[in-house]
Design an enzyme around this catalytic site. Structure first.
Site, PDB file in Angstrom:
ATOM      1  N   GLU A   1       0.805  -1.233   0.000  1.00 17.48           N
ATOM      2  CA  GLU A   1       0.000   0.000   0.000  1.00 17.48           C
ATOM      3  C   GLU A   1       0.831   1.274   0.000  1.00 17.48           C
ATOM      4  O   GLU A   1       0.655   2.150   0.861  1.00 17.48           O
ATOM      5  CB  GLU A   1      -0.984  -0.021   1.176  1.00 17.48           C
TER       6      GLU A   1
ATOM      7  N   GLU B   1      -5.264  -8.642  -0.332  1.00 18.47           N
ATOM      8  CA  GLU B   1      -6.113  -8.407   0.850  1.00 18.47           C
ATOM      9  C   GLU B   1      -7.541  -8.149   0.400  1.00 18.47           C
ATOM     10  O   GLU B   1      -7.766  -7.555  -0.661  1.00 18.47           O
ATOM     11  CB  GLU B   1      -5.648  -7.183   1.671  1.00 18.47           C
TER      12      GLU B   1
HETATM   13  C1  BGP Z   1      -4.763  -2.571   4.917  1.00 24.25           C
HETATM   14  C2  BGP Z   1      -3.411  -2.901   5.475  1.00 24.25           C
HETATM   15  C3  BGP Z   1      -3.435  -3.983   6.514  1.00 24.25           C
HETATM   16  C4  BGP Z   1      -4.677  -4.037   7.373  1.00 24.25           C
HETATM   17  C5  BGP Z   1      -5.943  -3.751   6.597  1.00 24.25           C
HETATM   18  C6  BGP Z   1      -7.181  -3.575   7.444  1.00 24.25           C
HETATM   19  O1  BGP Z   1      -4.768  -1.246   4.514  1.00 24.25           O
HETATM   20  O2  BGP Z   1      -2.518  -3.304   4.465  1.00 24.25           O
HETATM   21  O3  BGP Z   1      -2.223  -3.893   7.212  1.00 24.25           O
HETATM   22  O4  BGP Z   1      -4.536  -3.329   8.530  1.00 24.25           O
HETATM   23  O5  BGP Z   1      -5.819  -2.624   5.790  1.00 24.25           O
HETATM   24  O6  BGP Z   1      -7.243  -2.272   7.960  1.00 24.25           O
HETATM   25  P1  BGP Z   1      -7.607  -1.991   9.468  1.00 24.25           P
HETATM   26  O7  BGP Z   1      -6.642  -2.784  10.269  1.00 24.25           O
HETATM   27  O8  BGP Z   1      -7.432  -0.513   9.656  1.00 24.25           O
HETATM   28  O9  BGP Z   1      -9.014  -2.401   9.649  1.00 24.25           O
END
Ligand code: BGP
Length: 471
Positions: free
Chosen positions: A165, A370
């Site tokens: 990201e 993801e």
């Molecule tokens: C993405 C990241 C992850 C993870 C996910 C969920 O942006 O790559 O590391 O954290 O989001 O987000 P959150 O944990 O804020 O719910």
């Protein structure tokens, strides 16, 4: 487009799931690990520290056995730069090298492909102190770190991801705890200078892997999601193009074709925020090429025309955004999408639309690194966790991914977030994403025992049926 006979998921499709080091491992001061920006940041009020997380560092064998039980074909995890190089450069930490070596071997013993993220939000604190990515030296520091990884793991790891990201690091770096703003240049100039260094570092590393490990594959891993115009008014459509360029295409145009997206370039130029580019940089960018595009997808964004009054109030508006950018776009609610318990919009069809758009722009295989639903899960007295809401979310996204494959998109695999419960980037331990429940809460570590959620059994069936049985 509708289909009466759906094509199956391709042979060798990589079903699995993802984690990241600073969110899952814990042991953040053990075995010679140096501090990263995540370890030294102040965690949001009321959320867990990152010292224990899911204790994956000590329990990865048990965790990977559970992943194997689900039938995983791949496991995406990240390597903590500061386990390998505690200060970011200099001395290599043998215990850090050994830890990931063992983790990789454990995956391979179960026939699980290790899918390695090189850098997931955890810049070494020692480098951040010196100015992090704002310094030109950061490019070589990253290349040096990657060389060590390729030397040590290149014989076993076939799939690599450069930077998780990078677009979020640029758009909302403060929220992730990574951006350190300087006083001598404007915020915009600094963010896009850092971004230029990351893009250059990525290009060099893609080339380096291809030289050092022929046959190994590497790609970028931004967070990509299509931006919708709120209405069909032309001004809203232009605003959506602006945010699509700033949020999405800048990163992929550069990774794949090696040129700056013209809309973003014009915007930066207008604001005296063009990055300093040295002779030779653009040639390096052009010469490098990823083997695939990996991306994270949670939901789409919706914008309308800016009326010029939006202010950057520093707060997030959904994932990857603030209020908007005056003169470019204003973020707004979609209005027709359901929300998760944490207020994120749910848009499976947007996933199909995003896959179509990325494929038609870049024609490279895509890997979903993801996708998932954060929720307050409850452990029942009998050890079960009834997360039907997560099953529904994943089912709908997998169904749309299959439609996108039928639309002609090339998709290599699906690695939702997250394999196991871990600490959320902003919202602590209570925001769970995993197939495997970890018995701890925000501050009470309890027994850290692992439990199989309903989604665990469901995903196992999905994988065993090669994505045919989603019920
Ligand atoms: C993405 C990241 C992850 C993870 C996910 C969920 O942006 O790559 O590391 O954290 O989001 O987000 P959150 O944990 O804020 O719910």
């Amino acid at each position: 487009m509708e289909y009466h006979n759906l094509k199956p998921f391709p042979d060798g499709f990589l079903w699995g799931a993802s984690t990241s080091a600073y969110q899952v491992e814990g042991a953040n001061r053990e075995d010679g690990k140096g501090p990263s920006v995540q370890d030294v940041k102040k965690v949001p009020e009321g959320t867990s520290e990152l010292d224990v997380c899911a204790d994956h560092y000590h329990r990865y064998q048990e965790d990977i056995a559970l992943m194997a039980e689900m039938g995983f074909k791949e496991y995406r995890f990240s390597i903590a730069w500061t386990r390998i190089l505690p200060q970011g450069v200099g001395e290599v930490n043998p215990k850090g090298i050994a830890f990931y070596s063992d983790l990789i071997d454990t995956c391979l013993q179960y026939g699980i492909e290790p899918f390695v993220t090189i850098f997931h939000f955890d810049l070494p604190a020692a480098l951040a102190e010196k100015g992090g990515w704002s310094r030109r030296e950061s490019v070589d520091e990253f290349v040096n770190y990657c060389r060590i990884l390729f030397e040590n793991y290149g014989d076993r790891v076939k799939y690599w991801l450069t930077i998780n990201e990078q677009n979020m690091l640029t758009l909302v770096g403060e929220a992730i705890g990574t951006a350190r703003l300087r006083k001598d240049v404007s915020r915009l100039k600094q963010l896009y200078q850092d971004n230029h260094h990351m893009l250059l570092a990525q290009a060099k590393v893609m080339q380096l892997l291809h030289e050092m490990v022929p046959g190994a594959k590497i790609g970028p891993a931004p967070n990509i999601s299509l931006v919708y115009p709120k209405t069909c008014k032309p001004a809203d459509v232009l605003a959506a193009q602006n945010f699509n360029a700033i949020r999405n295409w800048l990163y992929l145009d550069m990774a794949v074709w090696g040129y700056y997206n013209p809309l973003v370039w014009a915007w930066l130029e207008e604001n005296n925020a063009l990055p300093d580019i040295l002779p030779g940089d653009m040639e390096i960018m052009k010469a490098a090429r990823p083997d695939f595009i990996a991306f994270n997808y949670y939901s789409t964004s919706t914008v309308e025309a800016s009326d010029g009054t939006e202010k950057d109030r520093g707060d997030r508006f959904g994932q990857g955004g603030r209020v908007g950018v005056p003169g470019q776009y204003a973020l707004t609610k979609n209005g027709s999408l359901p929300l998760t318990q944490f207020g994120w919009e749910i848009d499976p069809e947007g996933f199909r639309a995003t896959l179509r758009e990325v494929y038609s722009r870049y024609h490279l295989p895509m890997m979903i690194t993801e996708n998932g639903l954060g929720a307050y899960d409850r452990l029942e007295p009998d050890g079960s966790v009834h997360d039907d809401y997560r099953i529904a979310y994943l089912r709908d996204h997998i169904a749309q991914m299959r439609l996108a494959i039928n639309d002609g998109c090339e998709v290599m695999g699906y690695s939702p977030w997250s394999a196991i419960d871990l600490i959320s980037t902003h919202e602590g331990m209570v925001k769970r994403y995993g197939f495997i429940f970890v018995n701890r809460d925000e501050s009470d570590l309890k027994d850290m025992k692992r439990y199989r959620k309903d989604s665990f059994f469901w995903y196992k069936k999905v994988i065993a049926s090669k994505g045919e049985d989603l019920d």
